[in-house]
Design an enzyme around this catalytic site. Structure first.
Site, mmCIF file in Angstrom:
data_model
loop_
_atom_site.group_PDB
_atom_site.id
_atom_site.type_symbol
_atom_site.label_atom_id
_atom_site.label_comp_id
_atom_site.label_asym_id
_atom_site.label_seq_id
_atom_site.Cartn_x
_atom_site.Cartn_y
_atom_site.Cartn_z
ATOM 1 N N TYR A 1 -22.446 1.652 -4.295
ATOM 2 C CA TYR A 1 -21.446 1.498 -5.351
ATOM 3 C C TYR A 1 -20.618 2.776 -5.444
ATOM 4 O O TYR A 1 -21.168 3.882 -5.454
ATOM 5 C CB TYR A 1 -22.172 1.245 -6.677
ATOM 6 C CG TYR A 1 -21.284 1.133 -7.899
ATOM 7 C CD1 TYR A 1 -20.935 -0.102 -8.419
ATOM 8 C CD2 TYR A 1 -20.812 2.273 -8.554
ATOM 9 C CE1 TYR A 1 -20.131 -0.205 -9.557
ATOM 10 C CE2 TYR A 1 -20.008 2.183 -9.685
ATOM 11 C CZ TYR A 1 -19.671 0.936 -10.173
ATOM 12 O OH TYR A 1 -18.880 0.843 -11.290
ATOM 13 N N THR B 1 -12.885 0.161 -14.880
ATOM 14 C CA THR B 1 -13.197 0.495 -13.486
ATOM 15 C C THR B 1 -13.322 -0.765 -12.645
ATOM 16 O O THR B 1 -13.494 -1.861 -13.169
ATOM 17 C CB THR B 1 -14.551 1.258 -13.358
ATOM 18 O OG1 THR B 1 -15.590 0.411 -13.862
ATOM 19 C CG2 THR B 1 -14.524 2.578 -14.096
ATOM 20 N N SER C 1 -17.392 4.121 -7.953
ATOM 21 C CA SER C 1 -16.554 3.787 -9.099
ATOM 22 C C SER C 1 -15.089 4.103 -8.795
ATOM 23 O O SER C 1 -14.782 5.140 -8.223
ATOM 24 C CB SER C 1 -17.040 4.604 -10.292
ATOM 25 O OG SER C 1 -16.245 4.348 -11.404
ATOM 26 N N HIS D 1 -21.651 5.642 -21.888
ATOM 27 C CA HIS D 1 -20.682 5.040 -20.966
ATOM 28 C C HIS D 1 -20.003 3.750 -21.430
ATOM 29 O O HIS D 1 -19.026 3.325 -20.828
ATOM 30 C CB HIS D 1 -21.366 4.782 -19.618
ATOM 31 C CG HIS D 1 -20.542 5.169 -18.439
ATOM 32 N ND1 HIS D 1 -19.192 4.919 -18.355
ATOM 33 C CD2 HIS D 1 -20.860 5.792 -17.286
ATOM 34 C CE1 HIS D 1 -18.726 5.359 -17.205
ATOM 35 N NE2 HIS D 1 -19.716 5.905 -16.539
#
EC number: 2.3.1.21
Length: 353
Positions: free
Chosen positions: A181, A194, A183, A67
């Site tokens: 959370y 992001t 994204s 990532h």
């Protein structure tokens, strides 16, 4: 490993664009698919590569990506192109003859020289990997009582409704609201990555409590209004995040600069509320495409849920990962119940507690 004379082999791995992993078994079901693409047995993956393109014996393919270099939007673009080319203009078919290439010359085995210390390190890493994988549960549901079309018809945001269902589900399961959370891509900006959408709000809390704790006290119209409020607020948060008006990345940037310059962190960052806000028990992400059957990731904290979801035209899919401190199967049952209640209310039906 370099000291043992593996420099050349490591260089080849390091300079490769990606890792192609060929698994010698077919995929049994969606849960097996998720486990295979998320971690596999660790033996033929190179997780530090930009991505691993994984293909099972039955032709099922998936991507496991690292990532730090990029986000789902970039990987999805690649996946969509591969899907389009391989389905519309396939280069090979079952009738294709094998290419007249000497594979022993075209493909080269990388041999690693391992001493006892390296072998012991690999054994230990594999044991640690196996233990971690063993403790990870993945469960999923498909909700077939409605999707994007019906929600748009009712003038509410599909994403807001699903996020509201997660809040309701957690309240039903654990009787609390926790840091959540979601994204959001900032690809509208050059080098954009992001920003965080914070789906847990005073609006979702109020609405969730009405559905979970006080259902009999509210009329269907009142419940509809609460859902609409959540949708409006979530829509506003989403727009703000996409246009760089969120607060998470901003605060992270300031904290990072202070740390890199050796400046003492302001009191704000020492506050318990800031720590709790960044301990995301519910971490969520969504990507929808005809090229994707499902997507997912592990929880970001030991007592969290990793929630991958897709809102389709007439159904909603949800893929949840968890460690033993949480019950992912029960959480999904609570999500399903929450979606049932929300859809019933939007259709004007009275919901029984």
């Amino acid at each position: 490993m370099e000291i043992c004379g593996n420099e050349e082999a490591l260089q080849k791995v390091d300079t490769a664009l990606f890792c192609l992993s060929l698994d010698d078994f077919p995929i049994k079901d969606f849960v097996h698919l998720s486990h295979t693409m998320l971690h596999g047995d660790g033996a033929n993956r190179w997780y530090d590569k930009s991505f691993n393109l994984i293909i099972a014996k039955d032709g099922t393919a998936g991507i496991n990506f690292e990532h730090s270099w990029g986000d789902g939007v970039a990987v999805l673009r690649f996946q969509n192109e591969v899907f389009k080319d391989s389905t519309k203009v396939p280069a090979v078919s079952p009738q294709s003859q094998p290419a007249s290439v000497d594979s022993s010359r075209a493909v080269q085995k990388l041999d690693f020289k391992l001493n006892d210390a390296l072998k012991a390190g690999i054994t230990k890493a594999k044991q640690k990997f196996d233990a971690s994988v063993e403790s990870l549960s993945i469960d999923m549901i498909q909700f077939h009582e409605g999707g994007k079309e019906l929600l748009k018809q009712k003038k509410v945001s599909p994403d807001a409704v699903v996020q509201l269902a997660f809040q309701m589900a957690f309240l039903r399961q654990y009787n609390q609201t926790v840091a959540t959370y979601e994204s959001c891509s900032t690809a509208a900006f050059k080098h954009g990555r992001t920003e965080t959408i914070r789906p847990a709000s005073i609006h979702t809390k109020k609405c969730s409590e009405a559905f979970v704790r006080e259902l009999s006290k509210h009329s269907t119209e009142e419940l509809q209004k609460l859902i609409v409020e959540c949708s409006k607020y979530h829509g506003r948060l989403t727009k703000e995040a996409a246009m760089g008006q969120g607060f998470d990345r901003h605060l992270f940037g300031l904290r990072y600069l202070a740390q890199s310059k050796g400046i003492a962190l302001p009191d704000f960052y020492q506050d318990q509320a800031y720590a709790r806000l960044n301990y995301n028990i519910i971490s969520t992400s969504t990507l929808v495409s005809p090229a994707v059957q499902l997507g997912g990731f592990g929880p970001v904290v030991p007592d969290g849920y990793g929630v991958g979801y897709q809102v389709h035209d007439d159904w909603i899919g949800c893929n949840v990962s968890s460690y033993p401190t949480r019950n992912g199967k029960e959480f999904l049952q609570c999500i399903h119940k929450s979606l049932e209640n929300i859809f019933s209310v939007l259709k004007g039906k009275k919901v029984g507690s």
